[in-house]
Scaffold this active site. Structure first.
Site, PDB file in Angstrom:
ATOM      1  N   MET A  30       0.847  -1.195   0.000  1.00 22.10           N
ATOM      2  CA  MET A  30       0.000   0.000   0.000  1.00 22.10           C
ATOM      3  C   MET A  30       0.884   1.248   0.000  1.00 22.10           C
ATOM      4  SD  MET A  30      -3.456  -0.918   2.046  1.00 22.10           S
ATOM      5  CE  MET A  30      -2.866  -0.638   3.695  1.00 22.10           C
ATOM      6  N   GLY A  31       2.139   1.084  -0.383  1.00 24.11           N
ATOM      7  CA  GLY A  31       3.039   2.234  -0.469  1.00 24.11           C
ATOM      8  C   GLY A  31       3.555   2.667   0.883  1.00 24.11           C
ATOM      9  N   LEU A  33       6.713   3.072   1.645  1.00 27.94           N
ATOM     10  CA  LEU A  33       7.596   1.918   1.806  1.00 27.94           C
ATOM     11  C   LEU A  33       8.730   2.205   2.790  1.00 27.94           C
ATOM     12  CD1 LEU A  33       7.730   0.913  -1.961  1.00 27.94           C
ATOM     13  CD2 LEU A  33       6.116   0.174  -0.195  1.00 27.94           C
ATOM     14  N   ALA A  35      12.030  -0.145   5.277  1.00 27.44           N
ATOM     15  CA  ALA A  35      12.977  -1.269   5.177  1.00 27.44           C
ATOM     16  C   ALA A  35      12.255  -2.626   5.190  1.00 27.44           C
ATOM     17  CB  ALA A  35      13.982  -1.185   6.321  1.00 27.44           C
ATOM     18  N   HIS A  37       9.359  -3.369   3.769  1.00 26.79           N
ATOM     19  CA  HIS A  37       8.927  -3.655   2.387  1.00 26.79           C
ATOM     20  C   HIS A  37      10.129  -4.018   1.505  1.00 26.79           C
ATOM     21  CE1 HIS A  37       5.594  -0.787   3.607  1.00 26.79           C
ATOM     22  NE2 HIS A  37       4.907  -1.804   3.152  1.00 26.79           N
ATOM     23  N   ASP A 152       2.213  -9.130   9.415  1.00 26.55           N
ATOM     24  CA  ASP A 152       0.753  -9.295   9.350  1.00 26.55           C
ATOM     25  C   ASP A 152       0.482 -10.795   9.292  1.00 26.55           C
ATOM     26  OD1 ASP A 152      -0.042  -6.488   9.249  1.00 26.55           O
ATOM     27  OD2 ASP A 152       1.046  -6.475   7.355  1.00 26.55           O
ATOM     28  N   VAL A 178      10.979  -7.138  10.046  1.00 23.63           N
ATOM     29  CA  VAL A 178      12.137  -6.248  10.215  1.00 23.63           C
ATOM     30  C   VAL A 178      11.818  -5.318  11.380  1.00 23.63           C
ATOM     31  CG1 VAL A 178      13.603  -4.512   9.110  1.00 23.63           C
ATOM     32  CG2 VAL A 178      12.663  -6.399   7.757  1.00 23.63           C
ATOM     33  N   SER A 187       6.555  -0.569  10.458  1.00 24.33           N
ATOM     34  CA  SER A 187       5.197  -0.433   9.922  1.00 24.33           C
ATOM     35  C   SER A 187       5.010   1.011   9.475  1.00 24.33           C
ATOM     36  CB  SER A 187       4.190  -0.756  11.037  1.00 24.33           C
ATOM     37  OG  SER A 187       2.915  -0.251  10.699  1.00 24.33           O
ATOM     38  N   ARG A 189       2.501   2.639   9.940  1.00 22.14           N
ATOM     39  CA  ARG A 189       1.749   3.342  10.994  1.00 22.14           C
ATOM     40  C   ARG A 189       2.656   3.824  12.126  1.00 22.14           C
ATOM     41  NH1 ARG A 189      -2.639  -0.522   9.342  1.00 22.14           N
ATOM     42  NH2 ARG A 189      -4.239   0.824   8.454  1.00 22.14           N
TER      43      ARG A 189
HETATM   44  O1  PAF Z   1      -0.176  -5.803   3.656  1.00 20.80           O
HETATM   45  C1  PAF Z   1      -0.591  -4.868   2.920  1.00 20.80           C
HETATM   46  O2  PAF Z   1       0.108  -3.878   2.685  1.00 20.80           O
HETATM   47  C2  PAF Z   1      -1.983  -4.963   2.311  1.00 20.80           C
HETATM   48  O3  PAF Z   1      -2.860  -5.598   3.177  1.00 20.80           O
HETATM   49  C3  PAF Z   1      -1.975  -5.639   0.935  1.00 20.80           C
HETATM   50  C4  PAF Z   1      -1.524  -7.091   1.015  1.00 20.80           C
HETATM   51  C5  PAF Z   1      -1.066  -4.882  -0.025  1.00 20.80           C
HETATM   52  C6  PAF Z   1      -3.394  -5.635   0.355  1.00 20.80           C
HETATM   53  O4  PAF Z   1      -3.874  -4.338   0.194  1.00 20.80           O
END
Ligand code: PAF
Length: 288
Positions: A30-31, A33, A35, A37, A152, A178, A187, A189
């Site tokens: 979901m962008g 981004l 470390a 990601h 997650d 990480v 995260s 958030r």
């Molecule tokens: O983990 C996430 O960032 C989101 O839940 C995902 C898998 C990109 C789906 O929108």
């Protein structure tokens, strides 16, 4: 790195690779981004010849009182980060590309049982949104392998179950969490936290570790969970749950039998809700 916004262009690029016999990995995001990601991209690279990432802030996985509108959007920085971490193609669709009939009229994918406890109970509809958008993205990208973070954990189980149940020919690879120096899981958030909250949030990982130590010492599940709640409260966090579950399906761990367990916490610190987990016992293999 190339970038496409519509499905036809995405399909054309990926099918060229596939007809050349190349293996394609996919990292949905979901962008905003960080470390965490980028570690998914590195893992994707290790499993494939070409890596596709998507950036799409999926409205259907946010509840009405959640942070969809203020979810941090940093497209320029994300693009540079992806290019620097081995992404070959960015898919950044507009909402119409993924929800041609609008979100309310969308076909929905619901993964029974494993979606229901914990995050499913706290955030009704969340996993329907996740499973639906991931199915759409899988259909568009048609990857051989897709990488999801262990942070997650329930989402990872939901996607694994969905892929098996819908018979999707995609290997799901799990990437380790990480963490920041104080143990806080990375995260998007985390940026909602003040400096002081960010320091205090390290208690989540410390609590998860002590839950797993107590499992190793053979303590009762209820005692472990009660102590975890108290440990979080003492640091000023309000726990939605601090629980031990069976690692493969999140069923309640009534006693400490031989099955692998996972300790999971969701807790609120100020206005921010954080989730984290630790696999108890032998360190989980990176890809399993
Ligand atoms: O983990 C996430 O960032 C989101 O839940 C995902 C898998 C990109 C789906 O929108």
């Amino acid at each position: 790195m190339d970038s496409v916004v519509d499905a036809a262009d995405l399909r054309a690029r990926v099918s060229t690779w596939r007809s050349a016999g190349l293996r394609v990995a996919f990292v949905p995001t979901m962008g905003n981004l960080h470390a965490g990601h980028f570690s998914l991209l590195t893992r994707a690279r290790a499993h494939a010849d070409r890596v596709v990432a998507s950036i799409f802030v999926n409205p259907t996985q946010f509840g009405p009182n959640e942070d969809f509108a203020r979810y941090p959007r940093t497209p320029e920085r994300d693009r540079n980060g992806l290019a620097a971490h081995g992404c070959d193609l960015l898919f950044a669709p507009a909402i119409e590309e993924l929800y041609p009939f609008g979100t309310a009229a969308s076909t929905r994918v619901e993964v029974a049982q494993v979606s229901e406890p914990l995050e499913g109970a706290m955030r009704p509809g969340h996993f329907v949104g996740v499973a639906t958008v991931v199915t759409k993205l899988f259909n568009l990208v048609q990857p051989d392998v897709a990488v999801f973070g262990r942070k997650d954990y329930q989402q990872l189980l939901v996607i694994r179950r969905m892929v098996v149940d819908l018979r999707l020919p995609i290997d799901i690879v799990a990437a380790p969490i990480v963490r920041e120096a104080n143990g806080l899981a990375m995260s998007s958030r985390n940026q909602y936290l003040t400096v002081g909250e960010r320091e205090r949030a390290g208690v989540i990982h410390a609590t998860l570790e002590s839950m797993c130590e107590a499992v190793g010492a053979g303590q009762a599940v209820q005692t472990i969970e009660a102590r975890a709640h108290a440990q979080l409260a003492a640091a000023g966090l309000v726990a939605d749950y601090a629980t031990l579950r069976r690692a493969d399906d999140l069923a309640e761990a009534r006693d400490l039998g031989p099955v692998p367990l996972v300790a999971l916490i969701a807790a609120r610190l100020g206005k921010t809700r954080l989730i984290d987990n630790v696999a108890c016992g032998a360190p989980a293999s990176a890809d399993s």
